[in-house]
Each structure stands twice: as structure tokens, then as C-alpha cells.
Design a protein around this motif. Sequence first.
Motif, PDB file in Angstrom:
ATOM      1  N   THR A 272      94.119  -3.718  59.507  1.00  0.00           N
ATOM      2  CA  THR A 272      93.407  -2.436  59.397  1.00  0.00           C
ATOM      3  C   THR A 272      91.932  -2.583  59.760  1.00  0.00           C
ATOM      4  O   THR A 272      91.334  -1.696  60.382  1.00  0.00           O
ATOM      5  N   PHE A 273      91.378  -3.746  59.383  1.00  0.00           N
ATOM      6  CA  PHE A 273      89.952  -3.968  59.681  1.00  0.00           C
ATOM      7  C   PHE A 273      89.730  -3.980  61.195  1.00  0.00           C
ATOM      8  O   PHE A 273      88.787  -3.367  61.718  1.00  0.00           O
ATOM      9  N   ALA A 274      90.651  -4.650  61.885  1.00  0.00           N
ATOM     10  CA  ALA A 274      90.554  -4.708  63.353  1.00  0.00           C
ATOM     11  C   ALA A 274      90.703  -3.320  63.961  1.00  0.00           C
ATOM     12  O   ALA A 274      89.949  -2.928  64.869  1.00  0.00           O
ATOM     13  N   LEU A 275      91.661  -2.587  63.429  1.00  0.00           N
ATOM     14  CA  LEU A 275      91.879  -1.215  63.941  1.00  0.00           C
ATOM     15  C   LEU A 275      90.613  -0.376  63.747  1.00  0.00           C
ATOM     16  O   LEU A 275      90.188   0.358  64.651  1.00  0.00           O
ATOM     17  N   SER A 276      89.996  -0.513  62.586  1.00  0.00           N
ATOM     18  CA  SER A 276      88.772   0.276  62.330  1.00  0.00           C
ATOM     19  C   SER A 276      87.710  -0.084  63.368  1.00  0.00           C
ATOM     20  O   SER A 276      87.004   0.782  63.893  1.00  0.00           O
ATOM     21  N   GLY A 277      87.649  -1.391  63.674  1.00  0.00           N
ATOM     22  CA  GLY A 277      86.663  -1.828  64.671  1.00  0.00           C
ATOM     23  C   GLY A 277      86.918  -1.185  66.026  1.00  0.00           C
ATOM     24  O   GLY A 277      85.992  -0.680  66.668  1.00  0.00           O
ATOM     25  N   LEU A 278      88.182  -1.155  66.393  1.00  0.00           N
ATOM     26  CA  LEU A 278      88.534  -0.557  67.699  1.00  0.00           C
ATOM     27  C   LEU A 278      88.210   0.939  67.700  1.00  0.00           C
ATOM     28  O   LEU A 278      87.649   1.470  68.659  1.00  0.00           O
ATOM     29  N   LEU A 279      88.584   1.570  66.611  1.00  0.00           N
ATOM     30  CA  LEU A 279      88.349   3.019  66.519  1.00  0.00           C
ATOM     31  C   LEU A 279      86.856   3.351  66.503  1.00  0.00           C
ATOM     32  O   LEU A 279      86.435   4.424  66.912  1.00  0.00           O
ATOM     33  N   ILE A 280      86.073   2.417  66.019  1.00  0.00           N
ATOM     34  CA  ILE A 280      84.622   2.645  66.029  1.00  0.00           C
ATOM     35  C   ILE A 280      84.082   2.421  67.431  1.00  0.00           C
ATOM     36  O   ILE A 280      83.355   3.252  67.974  1.00  0.00           O
TER      37      ILE A 280
ATOM     38  N   VAL B 112      76.380   0.911  67.534  1.00  0.00           N
ATOM     39  CA  VAL B 112      77.544   1.142  66.680  1.00  0.00           C
ATOM     40  C   VAL B 112      78.786   0.546  67.343  1.00  0.00           C
ATOM     41  O   VAL B 112      79.616  -0.112  66.688  1.00  0.00           O
ATOM     42  N   ALA B 113      78.890   0.774  68.675  1.00  0.00           N
ATOM     43  CA  ALA B 113      80.047   0.274  69.416  1.00  0.00           C
ATOM     44  C   ALA B 113      80.108  -1.256  69.326  1.00  0.00           C
ATOM     45  O   ALA B 113      81.183  -1.837  69.169  1.00  0.00           O
ATOM     46  N   LEU B 114      78.961  -1.900  69.375  1.00  0.00           N
ATOM     47  CA  LEU B 114      78.913  -3.368  69.303  1.00  0.00           C
ATOM     48  C   LEU B 114      79.399  -3.850  67.932  1.00  0.00           C
ATOM     49  O   LEU B 114      80.136  -4.821  67.830  1.00  0.00           O
ATOM     50  N   TRP B 115      78.972  -3.145  66.918  1.00  0.00           N
ATOM     51  CA  TRP B 115      79.451  -3.444  65.567  1.00  0.00           C
ATOM     52  C   TRP B 115      80.989  -3.300  65.531  1.00  0.00           C
ATOM     53  O   TRP B 115      81.701  -4.171  65.053  1.00  0.00           O
ATOM     54  N   GLY B 116      81.465  -2.206  66.092  1.00  0.00           N
ATOM     55  CA  GLY B 116      82.906  -1.931  66.105  1.00  0.00           C
ATOM     56  C   GLY B 116      83.655  -3.043  66.839  1.00  0.00           C
ATOM     57  O   GLY B 116      84.663  -3.577  66.349  1.00  0.00           O
ATOM     58  N   PHE B 117      83.112  -3.402  67.987  1.00  0.00           N
ATOM     59  CA  PHE B 117      83.765  -4.429  68.788  1.00  0.00           C
ATOM     60  C   PHE B 117      83.755  -5.767  68.041  1.00  0.00           C
ATOM     61  O   PHE B 117      84.754  -6.501  68.013  1.00  0.00           O
ATOM     62  N   GLY B 118      82.631  -6.061  67.403  1.00  0.00           N
ATOM     63  CA  GLY B 118      82.502  -7.278  66.597  1.00  0.00           C
ATOM     64  C   GLY B 118      83.560  -7.308  65.500  1.00  0.00           C
ATOM     65  O   GLY B 118      84.249  -8.314  65.290  1.00  0.00           O
ATOM     66  N   VAL B 119      83.700  -6.195  64.812  1.00  0.00           N
ATOM     67  CA  VAL B 119      84.677  -6.082  63.728  1.00  0.00           C
ATOM     68  C   VAL B 119      86.083  -6.351  64.269  1.00  0.00           C
ATOM     69  O   VAL B 119      86.867  -7.093  63.673  1.00  0.00           O
ATOM     70  N   TYR B 120      86.351  -5.757  65.428  1.00  0.00           N
ATOM     71  CA  TYR B 120      87.662  -5.920  66.055  1.00  0.00           C
ATOM     72  C   TYR B 120      87.958  -7.408  66.273  1.00  0.00           C
ATOM     73  O   TYR B 120      89.062  -7.891  66.012  1.00  0.00           O
TER      74      TYR B 120
ATOM     75  N   ILE C  48      73.926  -8.018  66.052  1.00  0.00           N
ATOM     76  CA  ILE C  48      72.932  -7.603  67.060  1.00  0.00           C
ATOM     77  C   ILE C  48      72.913  -6.078  67.102  1.00  0.00           C
ATOM     78  O   ILE C  48      71.858  -5.438  67.151  1.00  0.00           O
ATOM     79  N   GLY C  49      74.134  -5.499  67.032  1.00  0.00           N
ATOM     80  CA  GLY C  49      74.228  -4.036  66.980  1.00  0.00           C
ATOM     81  C   GLY C  49      73.741  -3.503  65.648  1.00  0.00           C
ATOM     82  O   GLY C  49      72.896  -2.605  65.593  1.00  0.00           O
ATOM     83  N   VAL C  50      74.230  -4.127  64.574  1.00  0.00           N
ATOM     84  CA  VAL C  50      73.954  -3.580  63.236  1.00  0.00           C
ATOM     85  C   VAL C  50      72.449  -3.521  62.952  1.00  0.00           C
ATOM     86  O   VAL C  50      71.946  -2.550  62.394  1.00  0.00           O
ATOM     87  N   ILE C  51      71.748  -4.588  63.376  1.00  0.00           N
ATOM     88  CA  ILE C  51      70.304  -4.636  63.111  1.00  0.00           C
ATOM     89  C   ILE C  51      69.589  -3.406  63.676  1.00  0.00           C
ATOM     90  O   ILE C  51      68.661  -2.887  63.064  1.00  0.00           O
ATOM     91  N   PHE C  52      70.086  -2.927  64.825  1.00  0.00           N
ATOM     92  CA  PHE C  52      69.371  -1.798  65.455  1.00  0.00           C
ATOM     93  C   PHE C  52      69.884  -0.418  65.040  1.00  0.00           C
ATOM     94  O   PHE C  52      69.287   0.584  65.382  1.00  0.00           O
ATOM     95  N   ILE C  53      70.991  -0.418  64.317  1.00  0.00           N
ATOM     96  CA  ILE C  53      71.534   0.884  63.889  1.00  0.00           C
ATOM     97  C   ILE C  53      70.515   1.695  63.073  1.00  0.00           C
ATOM     98  O   ILE C  53      70.218   2.840  63.417  1.00  0.00           O
ATOM     99  N   PRO C  54      69.923   1.151  62.021  1.00  0.00           N
ATOM    100  CA  PRO C  54      69.024   2.001  61.216  1.00  0.00           C
ATOM    101  C   PRO C  54      67.779   2.460  61.970  1.00  0.00           C
ATOM    102  O   PRO C  54      67.436   3.642  61.916  1.00  0.00           O
TER     103      PRO C  54
END
Lengths: 736, 130
Positions: free
Chosen positions: A3-11, A41-49, A69-75
Motif C-alpha cells: 500500500t505504501f508503494a501504491l500511495s507513492g505511485l498515486l502521489i 511532491v512527485a519526487l517524494w511520491g516516487f521516492g516512496v514508491y 530532496i523533494g520533501v525539503i522543498f515542499i514547505p
Amino acid sequence: MNTFALSGLLISVPSFVLGIFTIIRGQKKLHYIWSLFCFSVALWGFGVYKIASIQNAETAITWWKIAYIGVIFIPILFTHFTYEFLDLSKKLLIKIIYPISFLLLYVNIFTDLFINKVRFIFGQFYYISEPTIIYSFFVLLFLILAIYSHIKLLEAYKTTQGIKKEQIKYIFISTFVGFIGGSFAFLPVYKIDLYPIFNIAIAVSPFIVAYAILRHRLMDIRIVVRKVFIHLIAALFAYVIFYFLIWFYTKVFGDVLSPAGYIAGIVIAPLFVFSFHAISNKLKKFTNEYFFTSLYNYQETISNLTEELNYLIDLDKIINLIVDTIKKTMSLDKAGVLIADGQKKPAHYKIAKVIGFNEKNGISLVKDGFLTEYLSKTQKPLVKEELSIILKDSENKKEKQNLLLLYKYMNHIEASLCLPLVSNKKLIGMIVLGEKISKAPYTKEDLELLDTLSKQAGIALENAILYKQVSDFNKTLKSKVDFQTKEIMEKAQKMQKLANMRSEFLDIASHQLRTPVSVINGTLSMMIDGDFKEMPEEEKQKFMRNVYIKGIKLKEIIEDILSASEMDTGTLSLPSAKESDISIIVKKATDSKRGEAKTHKISLVLKKSKSKLPKIKINEQYFEHAILNLIDNAIKYTKKGKVEIKTVLEDNNIIVSVKDNGIGIPKKELPKLFSKFSRAKNAKEMYADGSGLGLFIVKQVAKAHKGDAWAESEEGKGSIFYIKLPVLLEKNIQKK
Amino acid sequence: METKTGKLLVLLIEDDPDQVFLYKTKFNLEGLDTLTALKGADGIKLAREKKPNLVLLDVLLDDIDGIEVLRQLKQNKETSGLLVILFTNLSTRDVEKQGKKLGAFSVISKTDYTPGELVKKVKKILEQSR
């Protein structure tokens, strides 16, 4: 795939797509910030995947670092976007936090101070554990910025109105859901082993934003998104059918490449083409209805416009309606209507309304020429892009040249399309349109719509123009009537004033007549009573002399009154004014008084003007009377000495002055000297029977000539009386 | 108020010396003592000093007009009781209205009365008011 991987893909996928869309359409800073946010956000998602399926701690740490790298710049990107989107000006915060973010990025990539430990959890994947101080600092920063930005959005939502409010609402909902969901991903790091399922919430965000882009014109990028949306769904349809068929073939025929499959394909292929076409059309309709309510729907646009045009008769409103409708339905950057001014030859086409065009480029005035000729001939929309094709086909050299000029001209005024406005086969104006905002060319559908629309507009405009002419005529008529009414009122008031003056005049004139009569009659009645019998001779003589003087006075007063009544007092008109030489009149008047002056032993001196006097329009008789009155007065109130009459030209005025060295006039009395029946105190002592009308007549005559009369005097030394007449009199004389 | 000789005293306030001469001569002939003033202010002063039995007051005067003289006479306690006759050549309608309001005994048009008739009128008024 867990499910975690799926969430990453969906993100990652929707965020990435949204980021790409935004950057394609990107024009403004806002778009680029948003794209970067999406990519983060997409980088975070891909990372999670990736992380979700890694079973090696070291590789996991690497991918965690990549994802962060993605997460740091999200906020920071989100806060920056919020500032840009809400047009907030204090960007100090952003300037401080960007360097911090880059510092974190550096620490993350090149050191182990950010992420250094992972642990295997839920029996599925390696998760960050034992947060470093810097990591915790980042989490804090993340939460502060997320909360702060959402507060800013909320504040703006409360104070904003209209579409922006809607946009803010969707941005808020989207990112709020995303950040809440995303924040749960921090929990396992702090040993709160909640499965990061809420991560999926982030995936919802891009869809909400996409909806807002379509429905509420968020960031003005819907045109592209619309196309992409349609193509995406169509592609999805083809993709689903493709895999369905593969699945179906293997299930039914055992193999995709089986002979039975080929035969079935003969039936399936046309079915697919047919259904694809149907689905594509449905999709267009669907997008139009649900995402692009303001994008045009043919029938509706035409019928709405026709209906509205039928109600309108006001030219400006019709033009506004036409321009607005076209601009809105076609999503154009520029639109304008030019209306012919038929009175000029050649006809001029003047701007009735333009939006977006630079008027300096020449659109403000189109003269009759090849363009208007072309439009009246074809009575069809003229498309700039098509001109180049027509150019190639044209064989007539002159026409070719003209078309080329026309092409250049349209380029110059930034017009992409010219629509003729025709009524009764006559060109009454044109609609000039710019490019579509999407830069897409005008389609056949567009041109059909515009053609129909311009025909409707032509008729409505012609009606409105005729109506305007009629109403303009009415206005002129009304103003004429108003003017005449005013004139009549003024005349009536003048008459009333005259009537009042006449009655006042009669009152006082009768008084002046009665006074000598009462003395004459009184004296005679005493004679009849026999009072004179025993009267001393001297007294008798005095009575007789008084009676005689009063008799003369009576005669003079009668003459004065006759003159004064001839002049319409106050508004004395000049029925027989003519160009006259003042100096001649003055000389004539002076000469006629020489005899009288001699008996009073007074020398009469006439001083002529040094410069030649211009002739002015005056009533000679009145003017002479006025001069005579002044000379008369001067002689009467001067015991002995001289009276000097002088004429000068001064500042476009002719001034006649009569100067004496007589008794003078007390200063106090000067102002009222020229009113009716006024005599200075000391004047009476000297000559008690002044009619009181002499100076009044002088003043009235001067006023009737738009001039003035006044006196300067010093008691005991003498007086100077003046009459001033303006030279440029023709325009000023009131007509009777 | 009678003079020492027992004659009635009339004050004539009139700015035209010819008329003053005319009326004064006639009044004297008819046994009325006559005081004259060519100006309104002088008239007011004489009225206060001599308390004449009757004041004949012209309306158009040099300094202050007769109506104003009348107002001042009536306002002053010393002279408010005096008999004042407005004596004018102005059309009497307006003068009469104003004069009566201010307390003039009567308004007489100069041309309506010869000097002889005026004397009779004056004497009659004085007898009635005794």
C-alpha cells in the motif's frame, strides 16, 4: 506492491503531470513555483514508491535521501506559492527560508547529519528512525510553514470575493488534505508506528487543483488542461480496451495471435473506431458542460445573443454585448467593433469599442480601402492566416499586391480576423478580433459561429444606428424648444421690468410736473384772493419772477420727460443706431450752447481728440441730448469761468468729458447723482428747479450704448462729467 | 402751543425756497405764525424747540426724506404728540399708506389745495384738535 508503494505511485504520477501542465502553460512566476512544488511532491511520491519495495538498509537510506530532496522543498515552495498567489508583498520570510532549505539540501545529500538510520517496519520496508537534530528541525519548519501558509490562505479567503475566493478555497482544501496526510508520514520516524496510509491523501491534492483549474480558471491554464484532459481520457479508453482485448483473447482464444482472434478483430476493429469516435465526442461534450461552462456552446451562444440583441436598441450596449460575447466565447485577447461614419467620403470606420488592441497601431481609424472593399464583396470572415493561402492562389498581380498589403496591415493592427458587419448589402462596420488566448487557430466551427453572429449583429447595429439618428434628432429638437422657451421667458421678464420702470417713471415724472404747477397755481390763486393788493412791490415782483421761472422749468421738465420716456428706461434700445463720428456730434452740441454760455458769461472751450476717432454705432439724437444735458448743467452751476468739452480715445473707449469750474459736488452725493430726480444739495441752492432727469438721461444713454457715465468733482472747485462709449459696439448692442 | 401773541404756530419743512416763500407769505397774511426749514434735520430741531401747533412736511427733501423726518418726530417723546401733515406732490397713495402708519394726521397733495384752501384746512384741523 504494498500500500505504501501504491500511495507513492498515486502521489507521483498526478503531481508530475500537473507540474508538467503548469510549466507548459507557464507564463508567470506563479506557474513556475507551482510546477516546482508539484515536482517536489512527485519526487517524494516516487521516492516512496521505490522505498516501499527496497529490502536493503543502505539502498533504503539512499532513496530516503533522494525522496527528501523533494520533501525539503515542499514547505518553502508552498509558502512561496501562497505568497505569490495572494499577492502578498512581505517576502522576507521566503528570502530567509530558501537558503535554509538549500542548506538542508546540502546536509541531506553530502552528510549523514540529516538521515542516517533506518529500521525495518511493518515487515515491509525500511523507514527512517532516530531522527537527527537537523531532521527534527526540518520537521518543525515543515509544520510551521504549512500551518502558517494555510492561515494566510484562510485569511485571504475571508476577505476575497468572486472567483478568487473559489480558487483560494480549492487551493486550501487541496493542500490542507495533502499536508495533513503527508504529515502522518513523519510519525514512524518518531517510533509511532502508524502505517503511513494517509500518504495517499497527498494524491488527492493534484486532482482537486486540476478541477479548480478547469472549473474556476485557477492560474488561467485551463485551455491546455482541457485538451490534455480529453486526450488523456481518450488514451485511457484506448489503453483499457487494448488490455481488455488481450485479456479477452487469451481467455477466449488462448492466444492473442490465434486465427480466431484475427476474425474477431474484423468485427472488433470497426466497433472500436466507432465507439472511440462516440466516446471522444461525449468527452468533448462532457468537458464543455462540466469544466467549461463559459466556453461556447454553439446553439446556445447564438440563440442567447440573438435574444439579447432583440431587446437592445442602444448602440453602445449592442456593441458591448457583441464584443463581450465574442471575446468570452472564443477566449480572445483582443476584440473590437468599428462603425462606419457614412457622412465622410471615403467612409471612415471608427472605433466603437475595443478591448486589448493597441489603438496607436492604427485600428482607431480604418479608411475605406481594399479591406472594406474585400469585406463588402465577400461578406465572409477574413482570416489573416488564410490570407497567405489566398495570396498563393491569386493570379491577378494587383490583387496579390493588395492582399499582401492587407496581410501586413492586419499584422500591424494585431488583428487575426475581420468580420464584416453588413446590413442591406452595405458594409456598416466590422468586427476585428485578435488571437485566441490559447494561440490556437480559428477553427471551422469558430468561423461558422462568427459568421452567423456577425450577421445578427449587423442587423441589430443598423437598427440601433437608425434609432440613434432619430433620438439625436429628437434631442436637437428638444434643445431648440428649450432654448426658445427660455428666450420667451427672458422676454417676458424684460417686459415686466419695463412695465415696473414705466410706472415708477410716471410717479416721479408727475411729481416733477406738479411742483412748478403748484407754485404757479398757488401764486395765481393768491392773486385771485386779492392777497396782492396790499403787498409791497418788491414781494409782488418776487412772486412774478418765481412764477415765470417755474413756467420755464415746466417746459424743460416736459422736454426731459419726453426724451427720457422715449428711451426705454434701463433697457433703452437703439432703434436708429448708425455709424457716427462722435466728434461731429459733440461739436454740434457745443455750438448750440454758445449763446446761452455767452449770456452766463462763460467761455465754452471744445478740445478735439488728437487721434482720429473711429466711427461707432450710436443713436445720434440721444447721444446729442446727453451731451447737451452735461453742457447745460455745467453752464447752470458755474457762476463764471469756463466749461471745457473734451473727446479722447482710451483703451478702445471714446470718452467725452465736460469740465467746469463751478460749485462742484459734495463727495457724498457723487454716487447717487445719476439716479432719477437726484440733485446735489448745493445744486438746489443755485438752481432749484433741475428736473432731476438730466443726468439720469445721460446715464441711460451711456448704458444703452454699453458705456457708462460718471462724475468727478471737488466741492467749490468744479466738476468733470464723463460719458464713455466702447468702440467695438456692434456685437454688444441689444437688439430690439 | 400758542405763541406769545396768541397766534397759532405752523412749521413748514420744505426744500424748494419758492414754495417756502409762497406758503409763508400766505400763512402770515392769514394770521398764522410760520416757521420754515429747508432741510429735514433743521425741521426736526425746530419742532423740538418750538413745539408748533402743526407741522407741514414735504416728502422729497434734500437730506433726509419726509417719511424719515416723520418717523423721528413720532419716535421722540417731545415731538410725538405734534400734528403732522404730509404735504407732497408725489402720488399720494403710497405716501398715505406709509404716512398714516407712522402717525401722520393727514396726507395732502400740493396741487389739490391752493394756498388759501390750505390755510383753511390747517385752521380747521387746529380747531378740531383743540
